[in-house]
Design a protein around this motif. Structure first.
Motif, short mmCIF file in Angstrom:
data_model
loop_
_atom_site.label_atom_id
_atom_site.label_comp_id
_atom_site.label_asym_id
_atom_site.label_seq_id
_atom_site.Cartn_x
_atom_site.Cartn_y
_atom_site.Cartn_z
N THR A 199 0.85 -1.20 0.00
CA THR A 199 0.00 0.00 0.00
C THR A 199 0.88 1.24 0.00
OG1 THR A 199 -1.59 -1.18 1.38
CG2 THR A 199 -1.92 1.17 1.16
N VAL A 200 1.94 1.22 0.83
CA VAL A 200 2.86 2.36 0.90
C VAL A 200 3.43 2.63 -0.49
CG1 VAL A 200 5.11 3.12 1.78
CG2 VAL A 200 3.46 2.02 3.34
N GLU A 201 3.97 1.60 -1.15
CA GLU A 201 4.59 1.79 -2.48
C GLU A 201 3.58 2.34 -3.48
OE1 GLU A 201 6.13 -2.06 -3.49
OE2 GLU A 201 7.93 -1.80 -2.24
N ARG A 202 2.37 1.77 -3.48
CA ARG A 202 1.36 2.17 -4.46
C ARG A 202 0.86 3.60 -4.22
NH1 ARG A 202 -3.66 2.36 -3.88
NH2 ARG A 202 -3.73 0.98 -2.08
N GLU A 203 0.56 3.91 -2.95
CA GLU A 203 0.03 5.25 -2.66
C GLU A 203 1.05 6.34 -2.95
OE1 GLU A 203 -2.87 6.51 -1.91
OE2 GLU A 203 -3.98 4.62 -1.73
N VAL A 204 2.33 6.08 -2.62
CA VAL A 204 3.36 7.09 -2.88
C VAL A 204 3.46 7.32 -4.39
CG1 VAL A 204 5.81 7.65 -2.70
CG2 VAL A 204 4.64 6.56 -0.77
N MET A 205 3.44 6.23 -5.16
CA MET A 205 3.53 6.36 -6.62
C MET A 205 2.30 7.10 -7.17
SD MET A 205 5.19 6.02 -9.35
CE MET A 205 6.65 5.03 -8.94
N LEU A 210 6.60 8.94 -6.85
CA LEU A 210 7.95 8.59 -6.42
C LEU A 210 8.07 7.10 -6.11
CD1 LEU A 210 8.57 11.50 -3.87
CD2 LEU A 210 9.61 11.28 -6.13
N LYS A 211 9.30 6.57 -6.32
CA LYS A 211 9.62 5.20 -5.87
C LYS A 211 10.24 5.32 -4.48
CE LYS A 211 11.66 1.75 -7.95
NZ LYS A 211 12.69 1.07 -8.76
N VAL A 212 9.91 4.37 -3.58
CA VAL A 212 10.48 4.44 -2.22
C VAL A 212 11.15 3.12 -1.84
CG1 VAL A 212 8.99 6.26 -1.32
CG2 VAL A 212 8.21 3.88 -1.22
N LYS A 213 12.05 3.21 -0.83
CA LYS A 213 12.77 2.03 -0.33
C LYS A 213 12.87 2.12 1.19
CE LYS A 213 17.19 4.37 -0.93
NZ LYS A 213 18.45 4.48 -1.62
N ASN A 214 13.41 1.08 1.81
CA ASN A 214 13.59 1.01 3.28
C ASN A 214 12.28 1.32 4.03
OD1 ASN A 214 16.28 0.56 2.74
ND2 ASN A 214 16.84 2.72 2.96
N ILE A 215 11.20 0.71 3.61
CA ILE A 215 9.89 0.96 4.24
C ILE A 215 9.90 0.31 5.63
CG2 ILE A 215 7.41 0.49 4.06
CD1 ILE A 215 7.90 0.30 0.97
#
Ligand code: ZN
Length: 284
Positions: A199-205, A210-215
């Motif tokens: 959910t974090v990856e999808r909502e941020v995109m 943006l792409k995110v890491k170290n969630i």
């Protein structure tokens, strides 16, 4: 945060309870709750069962805080003259009132009551066969006497996301196009078939491109206004830091330094705690 009512203790376990005149009784009408605000003491109070007309019907047990029991009055409850100095408030109005520290327990109580009231109000008939639902007296549930369906309280999972830039000296602050006017973080509901991290990856995109890491997980919070359980995560941007804002949902999305972070006017939300942690240079 709104649920931090220590040293008071919240008991949400359902059991059939007898009610008496001094028990707190929430009465909702069209999403508003009957309450009384005392400006001098900055406190909030709610009617007791004894304040209502004796023909008001049987209240439903909701929860207890310490030794105080809280009930929900039936929607056709009759208001008596004892309630003349109470008024109807939305939860957003109550949230914006200046409250003394000890009055914050009352705010958490009314938020929790709203969560259950909304669920009862939205579930009067069986979704399977259409028969009126009845209250289960063993657990917190509604059941259909015809097809035996059981319905449990609705709790929507959602995430709050503190996104840091690569050098970790800026956080991505947003403002939503509608609703809450103050600073916020990227947030969104979990969809079927995905983990909270997905959910974090999808909502941020979706919201800021943006792409995110170290969630990494931070803390959670019940947020009754949207019948949510919120899970807070921090993460870092992965690669390009250029924000591509979803203009349908947001009106503002920018990288903001510690000194420039504008906190919300009160400390009820997980979002505010996460912004505050970043602003104070805490370990995240
Ligand atoms: Zn049914």
């Amino acid at each position: 945060m709104i649920q931090d009512i220590f040293p008071a203790k919240f008991y949400n376990h359902y059991k059939e309870q007898k009610f008496c005149a001094s028990d707190s009784a929430f009465f909702f009408s069209e999403g508003k709750v009957l309450a009384r605000y005392n400006q001098e003491s900055q406190s909030l109070s709610f009617p007791t069962w004894g304040d209502f007309h004796s023909q008001s019907g049987v209240p439903t047990y909701l929860f207890s805080i310490d030794n105080q029991k809280y009930f929900l009055m039936p929607e056709k409850a009759a208001l008596s003259a004892d309630l003349f100095d109470f008024s109807f408030y939305t939860l957003r109005q109550l949230r914006d009132l200046p409250l003394a520290t000890e009055a914050k327990t009352s705010l958490f109580a009314v938020f929790s009551a709203y969560h259950l009231w909304k669920w009862y109000d939205d579930n009067k008939f069986c979704g399977h066969c259409g028969h009126p639902l009845e209250h289960d007296f063993v657990e917190r549930a509604l059941f259909c006497p015809v097809c035996k369906s059981k319905i449990y309280p609705r709790i929507n999972p959602a995430v709050i996301i503190g996104i840091l830039n690569q050098t970790k000296d800026k956080i991505l602050i947003t403002k939503y196009r509608t609703g809450y006017a103050h600073s916020a973080l990227v947030a969104g509901f979990t969809e079927f078939g995905e983990t909270l991290e997905q959910t974090v990856e999808r909502e941020v995109m979706e919201e800021v491109g943006l792409k995110v890491k170290n969630i990494r997980y931070y803390k959670s919070q019940p947020w009754a206004l949207a019948q949510d359980i919120l899970a807070g995560f921090f993460c870092e941007v992965d690669g390009d830091e250029t924000i591509r804002m979803d203009e349908g949902e947001l009106k503002y999305a920018e990288w903001v330094s510690r000194e420039e972070v504008e906190l919300q006017p009160n400390d009820y939300s997980l979002t505010n705690e996460m912004m505050k942690l970043f602003k104070s240079g805490g370990s995240i």
